[in-house]
Scaffold this active site. Structure first.
Site, mmCIF file in Angstrom:
data_model
loop_
_atom_site.group_PDB
_atom_site.id
_atom_site.type_symbol
_atom_site.label_atom_id
_atom_site.label_comp_id
_atom_site.label_asym_id
_atom_site.label_seq_id
_atom_site.Cartn_x
_atom_site.Cartn_y
_atom_site.Cartn_z
ATOM 1 N N GLU A 1 -23.460 -20.183 -113.979
ATOM 2 C CA GLU A 1 -24.271 -20.641 -115.105
ATOM 3 C C GLU A 1 -23.414 -20.803 -116.352
ATOM 4 O OE1 GLU A 1 -28.738 -19.388 -115.538
ATOM 5 O OE2 GLU A 1 -27.589 -17.627 -114.982
ATOM 6 N N LYS B 1 -38.812 -2.747 -121.437
ATOM 7 C CA LYS B 1 -37.537 -2.661 -122.149
ATOM 8 C C LYS B 1 -37.093 -4.060 -122.549
ATOM 9 C CE LYS B 1 -32.692 -2.407 -121.912
ATOM 10 N NZ LYS B 1 -32.700 -3.719 -122.597
ATOM 11 N N PRO B 2 -37.209 -4.418 -123.823
ATOM 12 C CA PRO B 2 -36.666 -5.698 -124.275
ATOM 13 C C PRO B 2 -35.152 -5.604 -124.438
ATOM 14 C CG PRO B 2 -37.630 -4.529 -126.127
ATOM 15 C CD PRO B 2 -37.867 -3.677 -124.902
ATOM 16 N N TRP C 1 -32.784 -11.684 -123.489
ATOM 17 C CA TRP C 1 -32.716 -11.998 -124.914
ATOM 18 C C TRP C 1 -33.063 -13.441 -125.229
ATOM 19 C CZ3 TRP C 1 -29.400 -15.990 -125.368
ATOM 20 C CH2 TRP C 1 -28.367 -16.104 -124.433
ATOM 21 N N ASN C 2 -33.019 -14.343 -124.248
ATOM 22 C CA ASN C 2 -33.102 -15.769 -124.590
ATOM 23 C C ASN C 2 -34.526 -16.259 -124.855
ATOM 24 O OD1 ASN C 2 -33.580 -15.378 -121.820
ATOM 25 N ND2 ASN C 2 -32.794 -17.397 -121.268
ATOM 26 N N GLU D 1 -36.523 -12.595 -111.419
ATOM 27 C CA GLU D 1 -36.223 -13.961 -111.841
ATOM 28 C C GLU D 1 -34.787 -13.940 -112.339
ATOM 29 O OE1 GLU D 1 -35.231 -16.818 -114.128
ATOM 30 O OE2 GLU D 1 -36.859 -16.190 -115.460
ATOM 31 N N LEU D 2 -33.874 -14.416 -111.494
ATOM 32 C CA LEU D 2 -32.447 -14.205 -111.698
ATOM 33 C C LEU D 2 -31.743 -15.495 -112.117
ATOM 34 C CD1 LEU D 2 -31.966 -11.825 -108.624
ATOM 35 C CD2 LEU D 2 -32.584 -11.238 -110.980
ATOM 36 N N GLY E 1 -33.225 -11.697 -115.618
ATOM 37 C CA GLY E 1 -31.871 -11.530 -116.106
ATOM 38 C C GLY E 1 -30.861 -11.994 -115.078
ATOM 39 N N SER E 2 -29.679 -11.415 -115.120
ATOM 40 C CA SER E 2 -28.589 -11.871 -114.276
ATOM 41 C C SER E 2 -28.789 -11.459 -112.823
ATOM 42 C CB SER E 2 -27.255 -11.315 -114.779
ATOM 43 O OG SER E 2 -27.151 -9.932 -114.483
ATOM 44 N N CYS F 1 -32.369 -20.210 -118.246
ATOM 45 C CA CYS F 1 -32.062 -20.039 -116.819
ATOM 46 C C CYS F 1 -32.403 -21.276 -115.999
ATOM 47 C CB CYS F 1 -32.790 -18.821 -116.259
ATOM 48 S SG CYS F 1 -34.568 -18.850 -116.500
#
Length: 482
Positions: free
Chosen positions: A385, A179-180, A155-156, A254-255, A232-233, A288
């Site tokens: 984070e 999928k957004p 979302w960011n 990309e975590l 994401g996470s 991130c």
């Protein structure tokens, strides 16, 4: 300002058609700055995703076989459409996500740069002829698109995160099911509207919104979907990696990050302050790669903190649509409570609030830009984070102390360091356990360089010449009897 609603789509895009969820279920989308519900999206799941994969699978042979210049011409048209509508797309992004409008415009622009970069880079996807060990043979190494790619974005940065996945995939001939985030879906759906306008064939790009576990599970289950790219996470990334095993999919991840920002005694402090402000407070710290832990060598610690507090107090909170606003809201109440919890934990363990430290009087999900001093390794944000506008400052003595403290994390996405010593900079390149390192720069993301981490921050790269490799299969062909 152009009408942002021109690009707001409240439906899935599957096989070239705009459709709702099979059962008609919807989710509200809220502007975090105002609390206003700005629209609704389909709450889709397994069945809608399966049809999207079917559409992408059916479209793949023809799209992969399209001549290279035809595919690249479509990317150029998509680039131009994006930039022609930059203002309205940026306003849509700000209204659903909350970031200042100037930042949103920058996000649209870098998304367009990814399209340009991969429209050029796809022309340099080369195989090779390898000398054979025996006469009468030719050994060829060729590159081919992997097929259908599943894309799950956060979302960011709801526009640019999808851009840097779409661009290389479409450039080499892959088809897409994306999928957004349900928090900020409209910037993702806008990509489908743009692609439709510029003439992408039906089924090449499909976008589904709704139930994240159901959509992700359908993607992971289908063998026809050959690659998944996720931002994401770390916890969700690990789950997807496990699920990928059953069909042996390619994955790029990309975590999470826990970026150190190291300021040495010989640093240009004014430049370091500009760097930490750009890195820490961009997108209200919801990035991130933003500075999560600020390490300052003892000799300049007090001066640095004084300058940082002064700059932080000058930040202006508010609705991202308002002039002069530099800090928007956090994305939702859960994010607000998480940031608040980090500050309370730090205070309980001895940290001092130099400025900020609490919810803002604006209400909603606004949190004051915060500087904490006396940060220690036992505080929660030392390992997790923050994802908010909180800058904890740690003091260190020797170079090795700073490096050891920076590496003391399971994450390894981005790191930053300020120094005037070239030899030290070279040592930092060697010793910092991170996929990206900024020396005397707090803003390092660029389309020309590979973006990605090490350790538990992910697998694979996005951007640069390396970013196209995850969308290609390498094939060896032996021709004998020559």
């Amino acid at each position: 300002m152009a009408d942002w609603k021109n690009w707001m789509r409240e439906a899935n895009y599957i096989a070239g058609a705009w459709v709702g969820a099979d059962d008609g279920a919807t989710l509200d989308v809220t502007n975090p700055a105002t609390g206003e519900v700005i629209g609704q999206i389909p709450k889709s799941g397994h069945s809608e995703t399966m049809r999207a994969i079917d559409a992408a699978h059916a479209a793949f042979p023809a799209f992969a076989a399209m001549d290279l210049m035809g595919r690249l011409a479509l990317l150029w048209k998509l680039h131009d459409a994006l930039m022609d509508n930059q203002d309205s797309l940026a306003e849509l992004l700000t209204r659903e996500m909350g970031k200042p409008l100037a930042e949103a415009k920058g996000e649209i622009a870098i998304g367009a740069q990814y399209l340009r970069w991969y429209a050029e880079e796809a022309r340099r996807v080369k195989g090779e002829i390898v000398p054979a060990g025996v006469n009468g043979r030719r050994i060829l190494v060729t590159k081919h698109p992997v097929g259908v790619v599943g894309m799950i974005t956060p979302w960011n940065f709801p526009s640019s995160m999808l851009a840097r996945k779409l661009a290389p995939a479409l450039a080499v001939g892959c088809t897409v099911v994306a999928k957004p985030s349900e928090e900020t879906p409209y910037s993702g759906l806008a990509w489908a509207a743009l692609a439709e306008d510029v003439g992408y064939p039906k089924g090449v790009i499909n976008i589904v919104t709704g139930d994240a576990p159901a959509i992700g599970g359908a993607m992971m289950a289908r063998p026809e979907l050959r690659k998944v790219t996720f931002t994401g996470s770390t916890n969700v990334g690990k789950l997807l990696i496990r699920q990928s095993a059953d069909t042996v999919k390619k994955v790029s991840m990309e975590l999470g990050g826990n970026a150190p920002f190291i300021v040495f005694d010989d640093a240009d402090l004014d430049r370091a302050i500009d760097g930490v402000m750009a890195s820490k407070f961009r997108n209200s710290g919801q990035t991130c790669v933003c500075a999560n832990r600020v390490f300052v060598q003892a000799g300049v610690h007090d001066e640095f903190v004084a300058k940082l507090v002064e700059k932080t107090r000058a930040l202006k909170l508010g609705n991202g649509m308002d002039a002069g606003v530099t800090q928007g809201p956090l994305i939702n109440q859960a994010a607000l409570k998480k940031v608040e919890g980090f500050v309370e934990d730090a205070k309980a363990k001895g940290a001092t609030v130099a400025t900020g430290g609490m919810r803002d009087q604006l209400g909603g999900t606004f949190f004051q830009p915060t500087v904490l001093t006396g940060a220690k390794a036992d505080m929660e944000f030392a390992q997790e984070e923050i994802f908010g506008p909180v800058a904890p400052v740690f003091k260190f003595e020797t170079d090795q102390d700073g490096i050891d403290m920076a590496n003391n994390t399971r994450f390894g996405l981005a790191a930053y360091a300020y120094t005037s010593d070239l030899a030290r900079a070279m040592r930092l390149d060697r010793d910092l356990q991170y996929g990206m390192v900024g020396i005397n720069s707090g803003m390092i993301t660029t389309v020309e360089a590979p973006f990605g981490g090490v350790k538990e921050s992910g697998l694979g790269k996005e951007g640069g010449s390396q970013g196209v490799e995850d969308y290609l299969d390498t094939k060896y062909v032996c021709i004998d009897g020559l």
